[in-house]
Design an enzyme around this catalytic site. Structure first.
Site, PDB file in Angstrom:
ATOM      1  N   LYS A  29       0.827  -1.217   0.000  1.00  0.00           N
ATOM      2  CA  LYS A  29       0.000   0.000   0.000  1.00  0.00           C
ATOM      3  C   LYS A  29       0.856   1.260   0.000  1.00  0.00           C
ATOM      4  O   LYS A  29       0.478   2.274  -0.576  1.00  0.00           O
ATOM      5  CB  LYS A  29      -0.958   0.006   1.192  1.00  0.00           C
TER       6      LYS A  29
ATOM      7  N   LYS B  70      -9.832 -14.099  -7.087  1.00  0.00           N
ATOM      8  CA  LYS B  70     -11.007 -14.142  -6.218  1.00  0.00           C
ATOM      9  C   LYS B  70     -11.922 -12.948  -6.464  1.00  0.00           C
ATOM     10  O   LYS B  70     -11.471 -11.875  -6.867  1.00  0.00           O
ATOM     11  CB  LYS B  70     -10.581 -14.239  -4.755  1.00  0.00           C
TER      12      LYS B  70
ATOM     13  N   LYS C 131     -13.850  -6.626  -4.046  1.00  0.00           N
ATOM     14  CA  LYS C 131     -14.382  -5.286  -4.287  1.00  0.00           C
ATOM     15  C   LYS C 131     -13.405  -4.480  -5.127  1.00  0.00           C
ATOM     16  O   LYS C 131     -13.777  -3.520  -5.787  1.00  0.00           O
ATOM     17  CB  LYS C 131     -14.677  -4.554  -2.976  1.00  0.00           C
TER      18      LYS C 131
HETATM   19  P1  ADP Z   1     -12.244  -7.780  -0.779  1.00  0.00           P
HETATM   20  O1  ADP Z   1     -11.325  -8.788  -1.417  1.00  0.00           O
HETATM   21  O2  ADP Z   1     -13.499  -7.613  -1.541  1.00  0.00           O
HETATM   22  O3  ADP Z   1     -11.506  -6.485  -0.538  1.00  0.00           O
HETATM   23  P2  ADP Z   1     -11.967  -8.142   2.011  1.00  0.00           P
HETATM   24  O4  ADP Z   1     -10.519  -8.422   1.861  1.00  0.00           O
HETATM   25  O5  ADP Z   1     -12.403  -6.823   2.588  1.00  0.00           O
HETATM   26  O6  ADP Z   1     -12.675  -8.347   0.595  1.00  0.00           O
HETATM   27  O7  ADP Z   1     -12.588  -9.337   2.829  1.00  0.00           O
HETATM   28  C1  ADP Z   1     -13.633  -9.231   3.766  1.00  0.00           C
HETATM   29  C2  ADP Z   1     -14.003 -10.630   4.200  1.00  0.00           C
HETATM   30  O8  ADP Z   1     -14.645 -11.344   3.142  1.00  0.00           O
HETATM   31  C3  ADP Z   1     -12.803 -11.482   4.587  1.00  0.00           C
HETATM   32  O9  ADP Z   1     -13.172 -12.281   5.702  1.00  0.00           O
HETATM   33  C4  ADP Z   1     -12.550 -12.348   3.368  1.00  0.00           C
HETATM   34  O10 ADP Z   1     -11.955 -13.598   3.696  1.00  0.00           O
HETATM   35  C5  ADP Z   1     -13.948 -12.527   2.809  1.00  0.00           C
HETATM   36  N1  ADP Z   1     -13.869 -12.618   1.350  1.00  0.00           N
HETATM   37  C6  ADP Z   1     -13.519 -11.620   0.501  1.00  0.00           C
HETATM   38  N2  ADP Z   1     -13.567 -12.033  -0.779  1.00  0.00           N
HETATM   39  C7  ADP Z   1     -13.955 -13.337  -0.744  1.00  0.00           C
HETATM   40  C8  ADP Z   1     -14.199 -14.315  -1.753  1.00  0.00           C
HETATM   41  N3  ADP Z   1     -14.063 -14.028  -3.038  1.00  0.00           N
HETATM   42  N4  ADP Z   1     -14.590 -15.540  -1.362  1.00  0.00           N
HETATM   43  C9  ADP Z   1     -14.733 -15.834  -0.055  1.00  0.00           C
HETATM   44  N5  ADP Z   1     -14.528 -14.960   0.938  1.00  0.00           N
HETATM   45  C10 ADP Z   1     -14.138 -13.721   0.616  1.00  0.00           C
END
Ligand code: ADP
Ligand code: TRP
Length: 320
Positions: free
Chosen positions: A110, A191, A194
């Site tokens: 970051k 994956k 967001k």
């Molecule tokens: P993002 O990747 O959208 O930024 P975050 O890192 O903020 O998501 O993750 C928030 C929560 O959601 C975490 O507990 C993460 O393990 C879960 N999570 C995020 N993306 C996925 C996904 N594609 N599949 C399963 N769990 C996810």
């Protein structure tokens, strides 16, 4: 057994967040004492917009409730509203070496993104350690990207205890048993996130049925023409099968065409999200209620958090 699950406040919660983080939290509340914490303090470690932050914090709290988190069993809090998080953060900074914080992968990534680097970005994982240690939790569900931070929390707890006397519970990182890893529908080797470039790969938790149908009908598959669970050669099809299983809770049947599979996935996602959308709409009509839930959560967790800080202050040599 006490668990804490942390959520970054973000407006774009997607199906991966629901299946990977929110649903396991709902399931865990049957067996463990849980805290669902919105990390609004962490959201200020990068450039941010104050009204958007407020909206997102309330938005995540609303979504947790809509997803079935029961505030009578799970305290829902924002870390900014429980001042002991910030107080313990400082004490923990005093047992953290600069180099330990500077070598965190997330900090390196970051801070390399350009623009001024906030000092709070460097101390981000120390605040995360404080979030965990202040509540004396045993278990913290974390994804791969947060495991280095969790390890630091364990190191700081162990070091503090060794230097100043038994003060903190050393937490364990856990992978939620039922967590699915949902992949991007447009790029099924990454994956669903967001931060993915295109919205075409993501199903938003508040997407209307028509948008869900379109997103799934355009999901990338392959040209093999068979429906098989094969992550390497058929990542798109495999992701659709896994989404189906995660939504319905039972193994997917046999399919002779991609179209039939996509129709069932659409139906299953819609059946999962329709009640979430409905409850979210009801809650959005009553933002005062969501604020009350956060205030109640704070009241509930505060006595234990205060006790931890008192212990830590005494151990490290501060006057009471
Ligand atoms: P993002 O990747 O959208 O930024 P975050 O890192 O903020 O998501 O993750 C928030 C929560 O959601 C975490 O507990 C993460 O393990 C879960 N999570 C995020 N993306 C996925 C996904 N594609 N599949 C399963 N769990 C996810
Ligand atoms: N850093 C976590 C993330 O990006 C969010 C978080 C903040 C957290 N404090 C926490 C997670 C404490 C677990 C425990 O997802």
């Amino acid at each position: 057994m006490k668990r804490l699950t942390g959520f970054q406040p973000t407006g774009n919660l997607h199906l991966g967040n629901l299946l990977g983080a929110m649903r396991p939290l709902v399931e865990a509340q049957e067996t463990a004492e849980s805290i669902a914490m919105i990390a609004d303090l962490h959201a200020m470690t990068m450039e941010h917009d104050p009204p958007a932050l407020r909206r997102s914090t309330l938005g995540v709290a609303t979504m947790l409730l809509a997803a079935g988190v029961d505030p009578a069993r799970t305290a829902i809090i924002a870390n900014s509203q429980v001042p002991e998080h910030a107080e313990l953060h400082y004490l923990l900074e005093c047992v953290t070496a600069y180099g330990e914080a500077a070598r965190m992968i997330q900090f390196k990534e970051k801070s390399a993104a350009g623009g001024p680097v906030r000092l709070s970005l460097l101390t981000y994982p120390v605040l995360m350690a404080s979030d965990i240690l202040v509540h004396d939790v045993n278990q913290v569900p974390v994804g791969e990207d947060q495991s280095q931070h969790l390890e630091l929390a364990r190191t700081l707890a162990t070091r503090f205890n060794a230097r100043y006397g038994e003060t903190f519970t050393v937490p364990e990182g856990v992978r939620p048993e039922s967590a699915a890893r949902i992949m991007d529908l447009a790029e099924p080797t990454a994956k669903m996130s967001k931060s993915s470039v295109s919205a075409a790969g993501r199903i938003g938790l508040l997407d209307p049925p028509e948008v869900i149908r379109k997103t799934i009908s355009r999901a990338v598959t392959d040209t093999l023409g068979v429906v098989r669970h094969d992550r390497v050669n058929q990542p798109g099809v495999t992701n659709l099968l896994e989404i189906l299983t995660a939504c319905t809770g039972s193994p997917a049947g046999a399919y002779s065409s991609y179209g039939a599979l996509k129709r069932d996935v659409t139906e299953a996602v819609d059946a999962l999200l329709a009640p979430v959308r409905k409850r979210h709409a009801e809650l959005s009509d009553d933002p005062g209620y969501v604020r009350e839930i956060l205030a109640e959560g704070k009241t509930r967790v505060r006595p234990a958090a205060l006790a931890t800080v008192r212990r830590a202050r005494a151990a490290i040599g501060l006057l009471d």
